[in-house]
Motif scaffolding. Structure first.
Motif, mmCIF file in Angstrom:
data_model
loop_
_atom_site.group_PDB
_atom_site.id
_atom_site.type_symbol
_atom_site.label_atom_id
_atom_site.label_comp_id
_atom_site.label_asym_id
_atom_site.label_seq_id
_atom_site.Cartn_x
_atom_site.Cartn_y
_atom_site.Cartn_z
ATOM 1 N N TYR A 204 -0.304 8.280 5.853
ATOM 2 C CA TYR A 204 0.083 7.237 4.904
ATOM 3 C C TYR A 204 1.475 6.675 5.162
ATOM 4 C CZ TYR A 204 -3.922 8.917 2.147
ATOM 5 O OH TYR A 204 -5.170 9.272 1.731
ATOM 6 N N ASN A 205 2.375 7.531 5.625
ATOM 7 C CA ASN A 205 3.752 7.076 5.804
ATOM 8 C C ASN A 205 4.043 6.542 7.200
ATOM 9 O OD1 ASN A 205 4.649 7.694 3.145
ATOM 10 N ND2 ASN A 205 4.703 9.860 3.678
ATOM 11 N N LYS A 206 3.021 6.550 8.062
ATOM 12 C CA LYS A 206 3.204 5.990 9.393
ATOM 13 C C LYS A 206 3.235 4.470 9.302
ATOM 14 C CE LYS A 206 1.192 5.850 14.041
ATOM 15 N NZ LYS A 206 0.078 6.298 14.915
ATOM 16 N N GLU A 207 4.198 3.881 9.939
ATOM 17 C CA GLU A 207 4.371 2.431 9.883
ATOM 18 C C GLU A 207 3.104 1.727 10.369
ATOM 19 O OE1 GLU A 207 7.374 -1.097 11.502
ATOM 20 O OE2 GLU A 207 7.764 1.012 11.983
ATOM 21 N N GLY A 208 2.614 0.795 9.563
ATOM 22 C CA GLY A 208 1.457 0.002 9.949
ATOM 23 C C GLY A 208 0.121 0.548 9.494
ATOM 24 N N PHE A 209 0.098 1.790 8.979
ATOM 25 C CA PHE A 209 -1.196 2.331 8.532
ATOM 26 C C PHE A 209 -1.628 1.670 7.230
ATOM 27 C CE2 PHE A 209 -3.880 5.397 6.243
ATOM 28 C CZ PHE A 209 -4.893 5.553 7.179
ATOM 29 N N LEU A 210 -0.838 1.843 6.183
ATOM 30 C CA LEU A 210 -1.127 1.149 4.929
ATOM 31 C C LEU A 210 -0.676 -0.302 5.051
ATOM 32 C CD1 LEU A 210 0.040 3.818 2.306
ATOM 33 C CD2 LEU A 210 -2.308 3.312 3.025
ATOM 34 N N GLU A 211 -1.523 -1.218 4.588
ATOM 35 C CA GLU A 211 -1.202 -2.637 4.694
ATOM 36 C C GLU A 211 -1.058 -3.326 3.343
ATOM 37 O OE1 GLU A 211 -3.670 -4.844 7.408
ATOM 38 O OE2 GLU A 211 -4.010 -3.100 8.691
ATOM 39 N N LEU A 212 -1.712 -2.808 2.322
ATOM 40 C CA LEU A 212 -1.666 -3.454 1.005
ATOM 41 C C LEU A 212 -0.596 -2.867 0.100
ATOM 42 C CD1 LEU A 212 -5.459 -3.952 0.162
ATOM 43 C CD2 LEU A 212 -3.894 -5.454 1.395
ATOM 44 N N GLY A 213 0.040 -1.795 0.538
ATOM 45 C CA GLY A 213 1.064 -1.189 -0.295
ATOM 46 C C GLY A 213 1.755 -0.053 0.416
ATOM 47 N N VAL A 214 2.379 0.818 -0.369
ATOM 48 C CA VAL A 214 3.108 1.955 0.173
ATOM 49 C C VAL A 214 2.512 3.248 -0.371
ATOM 50 C CG1 VAL A 214 5.239 0.626 0.360
ATOM 51 C CG2 VAL A 214 4.794 1.949 -1.727
ATOM 52 N N SER A 215 2.850 4.353 0.240
ATOM 53 C CA SER A 215 2.404 5.646 -0.264
ATOM 54 C C SER A 215 3.159 5.960 -1.547
ATOM 55 C CB SER A 215 2.669 6.736 0.773
ATOM 56 O OG SER A 215 4.057 6.953 0.907
ATOM 57 N N ARG A 258 2.993 -2.000 -4.421
ATOM 58 C CA ARG A 258 4.393 -1.549 -4.350
ATOM 59 C C ARG A 258 4.633 -0.266 -5.149
ATOM 60 N NH1 ARG A 258 5.485 -6.853 -7.139
ATOM 61 N NH2 ARG A 258 5.636 -6.484 -9.375
ATOM 62 N N ASN A 259 3.670 0.089 -6.004
ATOM 63 C CA ASN A 259 3.786 1.323 -6.785
ATOM 64 C C ASN A 259 2.891 2.446 -6.258
ATOM 65 O OD1 ASN A 259 5.649 0.879 -9.255
ATOM 66 N ND2 ASN A 259 4.409 -0.985 -9.195
ATOM 67 N N GLY A 260 2.332 2.258 -5.063
ATOM 68 C CA GLY A 260 1.546 3.318 -4.441
ATOM 69 C C GLY A 260 0.225 3.613 -5.133
ATOM 70 N N VAL A 261 -0.304 2.607 -5.827
ATOM 71 C CA VAL A 261 -1.545 2.785 -6.599
ATOM 72 C C VAL A 261 -2.766 2.424 -5.756
ATOM 73 C CG1 VAL A 261 -2.879 1.783 -8.512
ATOM 74 C CG2 VAL A 261 -0.505 2.463 -8.867
ATOM 75 N N LYS A 353 4.504 5.787 -9.028
ATOM 76 C CA LYS A 353 4.252 6.591 -7.828
ATOM 77 C C LYS A 353 2.775 6.994 -7.683
ATOM 78 C CE LYS A 353 8.897 8.377 -7.026
ATOM 79 N NZ LYS A 353 9.026 7.699 -5.708
ATOM 80 N N GLY A 354 1.928 5.988 -7.676
ATOM 81 C CA GLY A 354 0.513 6.226 -7.454
ATOM 82 C C GLY A 354 -0.279 6.535 -8.701
ATOM 83 N N ASN A 355 0.394 6.747 -9.817
ATOM 84 C CA ASN A 355 -0.280 7.075 -11.075
ATOM 85 C C ASN A 355 -0.429 5.850 -11.956
ATOM 86 O OD1 ASN A 355 -0.414 10.151 -10.958
ATOM 87 N ND2 ASN A 355 1.763 9.793 -10.585
#
Length: 407
Positions: A204-215, A258-261, A353-355
């Motif tokens: 999840y934290n690898k650059e370029g893996f997630l595209e729609l948001g952040v972990s 942006r909230n990891g949801v 934070k994802g919640n």
């Protein structure tokens, strides 16, 4: 393999690895037939950039790019959200309900162009071949369908990349970043590579893996609140402001992202019989589902809510299995619509934070009565009534016990 009767083929074209090599492959194997590429725009964004030039260069006679976003949201996404349909408790059906609308448009263009066949690039191991072909059968039952993955010489994506390189077909991927992805307005899916082993944690934290948001770890340390307004189960406002349905999904994707949801890791049971592991990003959809479910808590009576949960599972399976254009799906949608008559109100959620944390819900049709539910003194509920209720409710248990049948 060649079928000399096939002179014109309409191809479901994404510009990805599979469909990029299908154009020259069709021309090689079907007597230099004309290939008309069709891309259904359901929110792929920049993936559509430069697609026409690429399609023409690889041998297509033309490319249709059809804007299906509004119809996709209003006629497919929102009805599924209203149903509360979630496949196997986790998957919000992002790829599943995008295929029928694209296939329907393929048929319309194929008929207008006088095409002899429709072609898709779905693999013989996947669900999408079923979803495309059931929709095609619904609107063009006699149309010939070409599915190269079932017949061609390639056995892997590595083989496809090699073919593309030999034919000078430009690709946006390479052997190291060759995840199989599907993106639309609603979600982004990731499959393949390290994800094929369920023991591996997604990067999840690898650059370029997630595209729609952040972990969740990379999300802000401060919570963000969002308020959604629904009318008869349909979202109409975001934070008090009226908003178009397509823009609503886009904005919720930004907020949730942006909230990891909305990041889901699932080993799902495919329609074709195997288990498959995938990671889905559905930030906006996850918020929308949560808000709608919260509103139903106060607007639906117990019997309807519980029965609707059964319907939600059936609805999800129909959508997952590609049975959108069926009498049962239509009947279930009619039931769902009837349950939404009073699902109107505002839902406030806190994202952190994802919640997704419930932060308040109101409705003019709320069935929650504070005067009845209170622990304080009230004038509307006689607690003595509960004794007779329990005696009748527990009578079957009492009779079995007296007969000595309780183990």
């Amino acid at each position: 393999m060649a079928d000399n009767k096939i002179k014109k083929v309409v191809l479901a074209y994404s510009g990805g690895l599979d469909t990029s090599i299908i154009i020259p492959w069709l021309k090689e194997n079907y007597d230099n037939c004309e290939v008309i590429a069709v891309s259904g725009d359901v929110g792929q964004g920049t993936e559509l950039d430069g697609l026409e030039e690429k399609a023409i260069k690889t041998g297509a006679s033309k490319l249709y790019i059809e804007d299906l976003n509004k119809e996709f949201v209003d006629e497919y996404i929102i009805p599924t959200v209203k149903a509360g349909a979630v496949y196997e408790g986790k998957y919000l059906l992002g790829t599943s309900f995008a295929r029928p609308i694209i296939a329907k448009r393929l048929v319309e263009i194929a008929k207008a162009e006088g095409a002899d066949a429709i072609c898709h690039g779905c693999t013989g191991k996947g669900n999408d071949q079923v979803r495309f072909e059931l929709a095609i059968k619904a609107y063009a039952p006699d149309m010939k369908i070409i599915a190269p993955w079932r017949t061609w010489e390639f056995k892997s994506r590595e083989d496809e990349i090699e073919y593309a390189e030999k034919h000078n077909i430009p690709l946006k991927i390479n052997r190291e970043t060759n995840y199989s992805k599907d993106k639309n307005l609603w979600h982004l899916s990731h499959e393949g590579l390290d994800l094929e082993n369920p023991a591996n944690e997604p990067m999840y934290n690898k650059e370029g893996f997630l595209e729609l948001g952040v972990s969740p770890e990379q999300a802000p340390d401060k919570a963000e609140y969002v308020t959604l307004t629904f009318e008869k189960g349909v979202p109409t406002k975001l934070n008090g402001e009226a908003i178009d349905s397509v823009e609503l999904i886009k904005e919720l994707n930004k907020i949730g992202g942006r909230n990891g949801v909305g990041i889901t890791d699932i080993v799902e049971n495919r329609l074709v019989g195997m288990k498959a592991r995938g990671v889905y990003e559905t930030p906006g959809g996850t918020i929308l589902y949560a808000a709608h479910a919260k509103l139903e808590e106060i607007c639906l009576d117990k019997d309807t809510l519980h029965y609707k949960q059964n319907v939600a599972n059936a609805f999800a399976e129909l959508v997952y299995d590609g049975k959108w254009y069926t009498p049962l799906r239509e009947a279930l949608s009619a039931f769902v619509d009837s349950t939404q008559e009073y699902v109107t109100g505002d839902v406030k959620l806190k994202l952190y934070k994802g919640n997704i944390i419930d932060a308040g819900v109101t409705s003019p049709y709320s069935l929650y009565d504070e005067e009845i539910a209170t622990f304080d003194e009230d004038q509307v509920y006689d607690q003595n009534d509960s004794a007779g209720f329990i005696n009748l409710f527990g009578l079957p248990i009492k009779v079995r016990a007296k007969k000595g049948l309780i183990k």
